[in-house]
Every structure is written in C-alpha cells, then in structure tokens.
Design a protein around this motif. Structure first.
Motif, PDB file in Angstrom:
ATOM      1  N   GLN A  67      61.933   4.778 -51.884  1.00  0.00           N
ATOM      2  CA  GLN A  67      61.416   4.193 -53.111  1.00  0.00           C
ATOM      3  C   GLN A  67      61.005   5.290 -54.096  1.00  0.00           C
ATOM      4  OE1 GLN A  67      62.557   0.912 -52.430  1.00  0.00           O
ATOM      5  NE2 GLN A  67      60.797   0.424 -53.688  1.00  0.00           N
ATOM      6  N   ASN A  68      60.671   6.444 -53.573  1.00  0.00           N
ATOM      7  CA  ASN A  68      60.216   7.554 -54.399  1.00  0.00           C
ATOM      8  C   ASN A  68      61.366   8.509 -54.649  1.00  0.00           C
ATOM      9  OD1 ASN A  68      57.842   7.932 -55.685  1.00  0.00           O
ATOM     10  ND2 ASN A  68      56.830   9.055 -54.046  1.00  0.00           N
ATOM     11  N   HIS A  69      62.216   8.221 -55.585  1.00  0.00           N
ATOM     12  CA  HIS A  69      63.373   9.058 -55.864  1.00  0.00           C
ATOM     13  C   HIS A  69      62.935  10.354 -56.542  1.00  0.00           C
ATOM     14  CE1 HIS A  69      65.990   5.708 -54.838  1.00  0.00           C
ATOM     15  NE2 HIS A  69      65.258   4.940 -55.615  1.00  0.00           N
ATOM     16  N   PRO A  70      63.465  11.490 -56.117  1.00  0.00           N
ATOM     17  CA  PRO A  70      63.093  12.773 -56.738  1.00  0.00           C
ATOM     18  C   PRO A  70      63.798  12.964 -58.069  1.00  0.00           C
ATOM     19  CG  PRO A  70      64.674  13.145 -54.975  1.00  0.00           C
ATOM     20  CD  PRO A  70      64.372  11.675 -54.976  1.00  0.00           C
ATOM     21  N   LEU A  71      63.364  12.235 -59.084  1.00  0.00           N
ATOM     22  CA  LEU A  71      63.963  12.302 -60.417  1.00  0.00           C
ATOM     23  C   LEU A  71      62.960  12.898 -61.395  1.00  0.00           C
ATOM     24  CD1 LEU A  71      65.639   8.767 -60.521  1.00  0.00           C
ATOM     25  CD2 LEU A  71      66.757  10.957 -60.071  1.00  0.00           C
ATOM     26  N   LEU A  72      63.476  13.679 -62.343  1.00  0.00           N
ATOM     27  CA  LEU A  72      62.611  14.371 -63.302  1.00  0.00           C
ATOM     28  C   LEU A  72      63.228  14.296 -64.710  1.00  0.00           C
ATOM     29  CD1 LEU A  72      60.216  16.227 -63.938  1.00  0.00           C
ATOM     30  CD2 LEU A  72      61.621  18.172 -63.254  1.00  0.00           C
ATOM     31  N   PRO A  73      62.516  13.649 -65.672  1.00  0.00           N
ATOM     32  CA  PRO A  73      61.274  12.889 -65.489  1.00  0.00           C
ATOM     33  C   PRO A  73      61.524  11.564 -64.785  1.00  0.00           C
ATOM     34  CG  PRO A  73      61.998  12.797 -67.775  1.00  0.00           C
ATOM     35  CD  PRO A  73      62.942  13.720 -67.085  1.00  0.00           C
ATOM     36  N   TYR A  74      60.463  11.018 -64.204  1.00  0.00           N
ATOM     37  CA  TYR A  74      60.632   9.792 -63.426  1.00  0.00           C
ATOM     38  C   TYR A  74      60.851   8.611 -64.367  1.00  0.00           C
ATOM     39  CZ  TYR A  74      60.244   6.847 -59.341  1.00  0.00           C
ATOM     40  OH  TYR A  74      60.531   5.993 -58.310  1.00  0.00           O
ATOM     41  N   PRO A  75      61.868   7.772 -64.100  1.00  0.00           N
ATOM     42  CA  PRO A  75      62.179   6.646 -64.993  1.00  0.00           C
ATOM     43  C   PRO A  75      61.047   5.619 -65.059  1.00  0.00           C
ATOM     44  CG  PRO A  75      64.017   7.118 -63.510  1.00  0.00           C
ATOM     45  CD  PRO A  75      62.842   7.896 -63.008  1.00  0.00           C
ATOM     46  N   HIS A  76      61.059   4.848 -66.141  1.00  0.00           N
ATOM     47  CA  HIS A  76      60.033   3.825 -66.333  1.00  0.00           C
ATOM     48  C   HIS A  76      60.201   2.666 -65.347  1.00  0.00           C
ATOM     49  CE1 HIS A  76      57.919   4.939 -70.158  1.00  0.00           C
ATOM     50  NE2 HIS A  76      58.908   5.817 -70.152  1.00  0.00           N
ATOM     51  N   MET A 335      55.998  23.703 -67.884  1.00  0.00           N
ATOM     52  CA  MET A 335      56.846  23.184 -68.950  1.00  0.00           C
ATOM     53  C   MET A 335      57.492  21.854 -68.571  1.00  0.00           C
ATOM     54  SD  MET A 335      58.714  26.541 -70.486  1.00  0.00           S
ATOM     55  CE  MET A 335      57.802  27.689 -71.526  1.00  0.00           C
ATOM     56  N   PHE A 336      58.028  21.773 -67.362  1.00  0.00           N
ATOM     57  CA  PHE A 336      58.690  20.536 -66.974  1.00  0.00           C
ATOM     58  C   PHE A 336      57.678  19.438 -66.637  1.00  0.00           C
ATOM     59  CE2 PHE A 336      62.482  23.320 -65.831  1.00  0.00           C
ATOM     60  CZ  PHE A 336      63.086  23.062 -67.041  1.00  0.00           C
ATOM     61  N   TRP A 337      56.455  19.833 -66.322  1.00  0.00           N
ATOM     62  CA  TRP A 337      55.376  18.857 -66.198  1.00  0.00           C
ATOM     63  C   TRP A 337      55.144  18.191 -67.553  1.00  0.00           C
ATOM     64  CZ3 TRP A 337      52.817  15.895 -63.106  1.00  0.00           C
ATOM     65  CH2 TRP A 337      51.513  15.492 -63.342  1.00  0.00           C
ATOM     66  N   THR A 338      55.229  18.967 -68.615  1.00  0.00           N
ATOM     67  CA  THR A 338      55.128  18.419 -69.967  1.00  0.00           C
ATOM     68  C   THR A 338      56.289  17.463 -70.238  1.00  0.00           C
ATOM     69  OG1 THR A 338      54.068  20.462 -70.724  1.00  0.00           O
ATOM     70  CG2 THR A 338      54.974  19.017 -72.407  1.00  0.00           C
ATOM     71  N   ALA A 339      57.499  17.851 -69.815  1.00  0.00           N
ATOM     72  CA  ALA A 339      58.660  16.962 -69.988  1.00  0.00           C
ATOM     73  C   ALA A 339      58.440  15.638 -69.270  1.00  0.00           C
ATOM     74  CB  ALA A 339      59.921  17.647 -69.462  1.00  0.00           C
ATOM     75  N   GLU A 340      57.889  15.707 -68.071  1.00  0.00           N
ATOM     76  CA  GLU A 340      57.602  14.505 -67.283  1.00  0.00           C
ATOM     77  C   GLU A 340      56.674  13.556 -68.039  1.00  0.00           C
ATOM     78  OE1 GLU A 340      57.040  11.816 -64.050  1.00  0.00           O
ATOM     79  OE2 GLU A 340      58.526  13.412 -64.246  1.00  0.00           O
ATOM     80  N   GLN A 345      54.742   8.587 -70.187  1.00  0.00           N
ATOM     81  CA  GLN A 345      53.322   8.861 -70.393  1.00  0.00           C
ATOM     82  C   GLN A 345      52.472   8.143 -69.349  1.00  0.00           C
ATOM     83  OE1 GLN A 345      51.810   7.525 -74.134  1.00  0.00           O
ATOM     84  NE2 GLN A 345      49.991   8.804 -74.063  1.00  0.00           N
ATOM     85  N   PRO A 346      51.475   8.844 -68.765  1.00  0.00           N
ATOM     86  CA  PRO A 346      50.608   8.199 -67.768  1.00  0.00           C
ATOM     87  C   PRO A 346      49.764   7.102 -68.398  1.00  0.00           C
ATOM     88  CG  PRO A 346      49.770  10.376 -68.356  1.00  0.00           C
ATOM     89  CD  PRO A 346      51.125  10.251 -68.989  1.00  0.00           C
ATOM     90  N   LYS A 347      49.509   6.060 -67.618  1.00  0.00           N
ATOM     91  CA  LYS A 347      48.722   4.938 -68.132  1.00  0.00           C
ATOM     92  C   LYS A 347      47.252   5.301 -68.258  1.00  0.00           C
ATOM     93  CE  LYS A 347      52.217   2.085 -68.244  1.00  0.00           C
ATOM     94  NZ  LYS A 347      53.277   3.066 -67.945  1.00  0.00           N
ATOM     95  N   ASN A 348      46.756   6.189 -67.381  1.00  0.00           N
ATOM     96  CA  ASN A 348      45.379   6.669 -67.484  1.00  0.00           C
ATOM     97  C   ASN A 348      45.314   8.045 -66.836  1.00  0.00           C
ATOM     98  OD1 ASN A 348      44.588   6.421 -64.541  1.00  0.00           O
ATOM     99  ND2 ASN A 348      45.106   4.272 -64.985  1.00  0.00           N
ATOM    100  N   ASN A 349      44.159   8.706 -66.972  1.00  0.00           N
ATOM    101  CA  ASN A 349      44.045  10.076 -66.470  1.00  0.00           C
ATOM    102  C   ASN A 349      43.095  10.190 -65.285  1.00  0.00           C
ATOM    103  OD1 ASN A 349      41.669   9.633 -67.787  1.00  0.00           O
ATOM    104  ND2 ASN A 349      41.690  11.532 -68.980  1.00  0.00           N
ATOM    105  N   ARG A 357      51.236  11.417 -59.468  1.00  0.00           N
ATOM    106  CA  ARG A 357      52.273  11.899 -60.378  1.00  0.00           C
ATOM    107  C   ARG A 357      52.655  13.351 -60.053  1.00  0.00           C
ATOM    108  NH1 ARG A 357      53.155   9.077 -65.317  1.00  0.00           N
ATOM    109  NH2 ARG A 357      54.706  10.708 -65.721  1.00  0.00           N
ATOM    110  N   GLN A 358      51.663  14.167 -59.708  1.00  0.00           N
ATOM    111  CA  GLN A 358      51.954  15.561 -59.398  1.00  0.00           C
ATOM    112  C   GLN A 358      52.776  15.683 -58.125  1.00  0.00           C
ATOM    113  OE1 GLN A 358      48.541  18.155 -59.293  1.00  0.00           O
ATOM    114  NE2 GLN A 358      49.708  19.888 -58.494  1.00  0.00           N
TER     115      GLN A 358
END
Length: 531
Positions: A67-76, A335-340, A345-349, A357-358
């Motif tokens: 269920q957790n596909h290693p995709l970057l950035p992760y799809p919606h 940098m790619f964390w920024t792309a992610e 965008q995260p719903k909350n922090n 997410r990390q």
C-alpha cells in the motif's frame, strides 16, 4: 617537554591513520558524474565485514509493492485493484499520427527511461489497437460537433494513471500532465525492475502548488557549471519541480545570452521554467535554507522547518543557499523533501504526520533517486548525531596552539569514532552495490572525514591545553593531521569540480597551504623538543 600520556591518543591515531589513505583516487565506471568518473575514495576493511554487508544487501534486494508505494512525490490518491500488469518482451506504446511535438517528446522520454531501467526499448506504434501503453491529452483530442471535450478534475498539470492487467493508460488535460504521469509510471517501473510486475491501480494526482521552484543562491566563489544546471533540470523535473531560479545578481554574467537561451529551451522540454530575476518572487514568499552553515547541514531541523512552513502556507519559494564547500551537492535530501511537500501539501504539521511523511519520503528517495533497496537516508541522518561538537567551517580552519580553547574530550572521542564508522559504512555502500548519483556519497564521505579531522584536532588541542600527552604522541598526532589535510585538500578539489565550473578557489587553496605550513612547523617543534 615530557607530559602525562592521555589514553585515547593511540586509539585516535590508529583510527585516523587508515583514514589518511582513503582519499586515494582511481578509475571507476562511467556511470559516475563526468567530473568524478575517474575517481573513487578507497578504504580498507576486513573480508568478514564485506561479506556480511553484501549478504545483508542481497537479503533486501527483492522489492515488494505494498500500500505504501515508494513514489516521489507521493500521489494524492492511489486506488488499488486486484491482479497485476506483467511486463512482456515487447511493450508497444501508442504515439498516434496526430501526436503533437510535445506529446512525442513525452513518449521519447518515457522510452529512454524504460530502456535505462529494463535494458530493452519500448516499441513505438501509430496503431492504438494492440498498444500496451497509451498517452492521451484530452485537450488535443477531436470530438464530434455537439460533444463537449472531456476534462479530468485534476487541473492543468494533473493526470490519471490507469494500470490494468493488459494495458497502461496515462490521461491528462495537458502535455505537462502527460509528462508528470509518465514520470510516475517510470518510478513504478523502477520498483518492479526485478520482478517485471506492477500491481494494478488507478492514480489520480495533481499538484498542491502551481509554483514548484528549486532556487539556487550562491556566493562569489561558486559558479555552477552549464552541464550541472542541465543535469539539475533533468533530475528535478523527474520529481515534478517546474522551475529553477538562479537567484544571484551575477546569474546573467555566469552564462552568456546564448547559453541562457539554450538552457531555457532545454528546460522547456521538461516543463521547467528558468528564472534569473529575483523580482519574480515576493519577499514574503521566500523561505531561506542555508545548507552550509556548518560542515554539513542539520538535516532533521531543516526538514522540520520546511514541513512546518508548507503545512501552514501554500506557494512558498524555498531558496537553498550554496555558500560553503559543495557538500551533498546542495543537499538533495532537503531539496526533494521540498518537492514532496510542494506537490502534496501536508494537511497539518503534527509530529505524527511529519514522521509518517518522512518515513515514506525516505523509502522513495532511496529507491527513486539512489535506485537502491536499502536505506542511504539513514546514513544522511546519522550526521545529526555529530552535532554535539561545533562543526563550522571556521572550526575546520582553526590553528592548533599551545594555549588554545579547551574542548570536551568525551564528545570529541564520540564524534571521531562515529565519523570513522560512518565513513566505513558509506564506503561499503559504494563498493557493494551500483548506486545512482554516487558522487553524492563521495561528498558525504568527504564530510565525514572532515568531521573526524576536526575531532582529532580538538583532542590534540585539549591534550596540549591540559598538558596531558607525551611529546612523542603529540608528534604522531600532528603528523597524522598533516597527512589528512593533504588528502582532504585533494578530495575537496575533486568534490568541487563536480558542481562548479570555475577553478578551485585560490583563497581556499591558501587556507589549506597555511594549515600545512603550521603543522609542518609544529612537527619541527616536536622533533626539536625530543632532541
């Protein structure tokens, strides 16, 4: 000057003496960066450790799509279906007689990526019947006179990717959407490169932010090369950045008008905008990340800062400042964390969301950027444990004196031990498996060696301050520091050449020469005392 011997001196010397030899260079495969294709950092290690490590890699080399596909950035949105798509010997991809130039370009890039992953080409055909992969741009499809054009609810840059047992379909409202859909498909191909099997699914995806810029800011010493920027365009577009900003007043003078024109045309193929004017961005949009404030960045703090910012506000522009040694090649990890986060965008922090997410992000970065099934990101985060002592550029260049500042020996012994262990581990990664972008690991090894150098220098400084070491031990340690700084200077020149077009800065070379002269004088002083 006979003074009390300190117990850890010999241990420190034994560890560093091997390190001094690890910056020798030799030829490596052409898969490396052109600037580093003839260099590698050597290390010595026991046969048992090597065999153990290789076996541990072998046990981890079978990727499993969950269920957790290693995709970057992760799809919606990912909707799983039963069954799977199995790769055949030949996979026809439909081009169509009326395909636009941009559609054909998306197909060519998909073909290039497929061949690099599987070692065999896709078969391009103009007949949709029998085609396995179909790319559809709804905005260019003809409809009957009274029929409205179909539009997907994924915006201009979004896409829908359907993977069925006998067919793969990418549908988008624009050529940019087709491009991003094909990049996601290539990532799925990469995760299935050993099995040739992809779980059936439907991916509905679109970016959270329209402006997804990677921003360069460099000082007067740095000059990113023309080829370096081209490689940056290719790498960042694969992870769905759509702009690169060269935020420096000298950007227009760094490249000629013809070079800038070519870069912009080259970037258009990858749906990337090149910006050289900082007035395109408002100050309140900019989040500054200075990656070179220390010997290497405080990664976890940087990730938390970026995450918190993007969870609260949209369309922020993150500027990565390159103002020191080019360690981590501008830190792809951040940098790619920024792309992610720009794309999804995260719903909350909250800490829980950040942790989830990390973890997902690191798995994807290992698989998609480095193309390995074991965790290199853990090694990146291992540098955070070395922050218990100061590791600034100034600490590296500070002189060893008889009346210098006292340093905590316990913390420096810890850093020395961890730096050496980290260097060994990174070198095993390089030697035991093919790794994409392995020039970044050379930079990581260089960073670990510099940390070890500072720790050993601090230990020597402490022994001199406390008068707790014999002259003979001091002399041996100084000689080791001298050998290390020679090798570090050569390694720095190599790492520098990967990213920068300009020659190695004379001011930095002079700092190395000054340290070598000081250590030579110190060795002469020790020999004179012994006599």
């Amino acid at each position: 000057m006979m003074i009390k011997r300190f117990s850890y001196a010999k241990i420190a010397i034994a560890g560093i003496s091997a390190t001094a030899q690890r910056l020798r260079v030799h030829k490596v495969s052409q898969r490396c960066s052109p600037h580093l294709s003839h260099y590698s950092l050597l290390t010595t290690r026991s046969s048992f450790l090597t065999v153990f490590f290789v076996c541990s890699l072998w046990l981890k080399t079978t990727p499993a799509l969950s269920q957790n596909h290693p995709l970057l950035p992760y799809p919606h949105q990912i909707i799983e279906h039963e069954s799977a798509f199995n790769m055949n010997e030949f996979v026809p991809v439909f081009r169509g007689k009326n395909a636009t130039l941009e559609q054909q370009r998306a197909i060519w890039m998909l073909c290039e990526g497929f061949e690099r992953i599987f070692g065999k080409p896709l078969k391009i055909t103009d007949k949709e019947k029998g085609s396995i992969i179909v790319l559809r741009n709804l905005s260019t499809e003809t409809t009957s006179k009274n029929q409205e054009k179909t539009i997907l609810p994924v915006g201009e840059e979004g896409y829908q990717l359907n993977i069925l047992p006998d067919k793969i379909e990418i549908i988008a409202n624009s050529n940019a959407g087709l491009f991003y859909g094909s990049q996601t498909l290539l990532q799925l191909f990469r995760t299935s490169s050993l099995t040739g099997r992809i779980n059936c699914m439907t991916i509905n995806d679109m970016p959270s932010s329209k402006q997804r810029y990677l921003c360069y800011a460099w000082d007067s010493l740095h000059a990113p090369s023309f080829n370096n920027v081209k490689q940056l365009i290719q790498s960042t577009s694969h992870f769905k950045f759509n702009g690169i900003a060269l935020l420096n007043d000298a950007a227009s003078s760094l490249f000629s008008e013809m070079e800038l024109f070519y870069l912009k045309k080259f970037a258009e193929q990858y749906h990337v905008d090149i910006v050289t004017d900082t007035r395109n961005f408002q100050n309140e949009q900019i989040l500054n990340i200075n990656l070179q404030s220390k010997i290497y960045p405080e990664l976890q703090q940087t990730l938390q800062t970026i995450f918190s910012t993007f969870a609260e506000e949209e369309n922020r522009i993150t500027v990565f400042h390159n103002s020191g040694a080019p360690l981590f090649i501008d830190n792809w990890y951040s940098m790619f964390w920024t792309a992610e986060l720009l794309w999804n965008q995260p719903k909350n922090n909250t800490p829980a969301v950040m942790k989830q997410r990390q973890s997902q992000y690191e798995k994807a970065l290992d698989r998609q950027f480095f193309e390995v099934d074991f965790s290199l990101c853990e090694q990146l985060r291992a540098f955070d444990s070395l922050q218990i002592i100061s590791l600034s550029e100034q600490d590296f260049w500070d002189s060893v004196t008889l009346d210098g500042v006292s340093h905590d020996p316990a913390n420096n012994r810890f850093v020395l031990t961890r730096a050496l262990a980290l260097e060994e581990r990174l070198q095993l990664f390089l030697d035991s498996a093919p790794i994409m972008h392995d020039e970044i690991l050379y930079s990581m090894i260089f960073a670990a060696q510099r940390a070890g150098f500072i720790a050993l220098k601090n230990l020597l400084q402490e022994s001199l301050t406390q008068q707790s070491a014999e002259t003979e031990t001091v002399q041996e340690t100084v000689e080791l520091l001298y050998k290390n700084i020679q090798h570090l200077k050569h390694a720095h020149e190599i790492v520098w050449s990967v990213e920068n077009d300009a020659a190695f800065p004379e001011s930095v070379a002079q700092k190395y020469d000054r340290m070598l002269t000081e250590l030579e004088n110190f060795m002469y002083f020790c020999r004179k005392i012994q006599k």
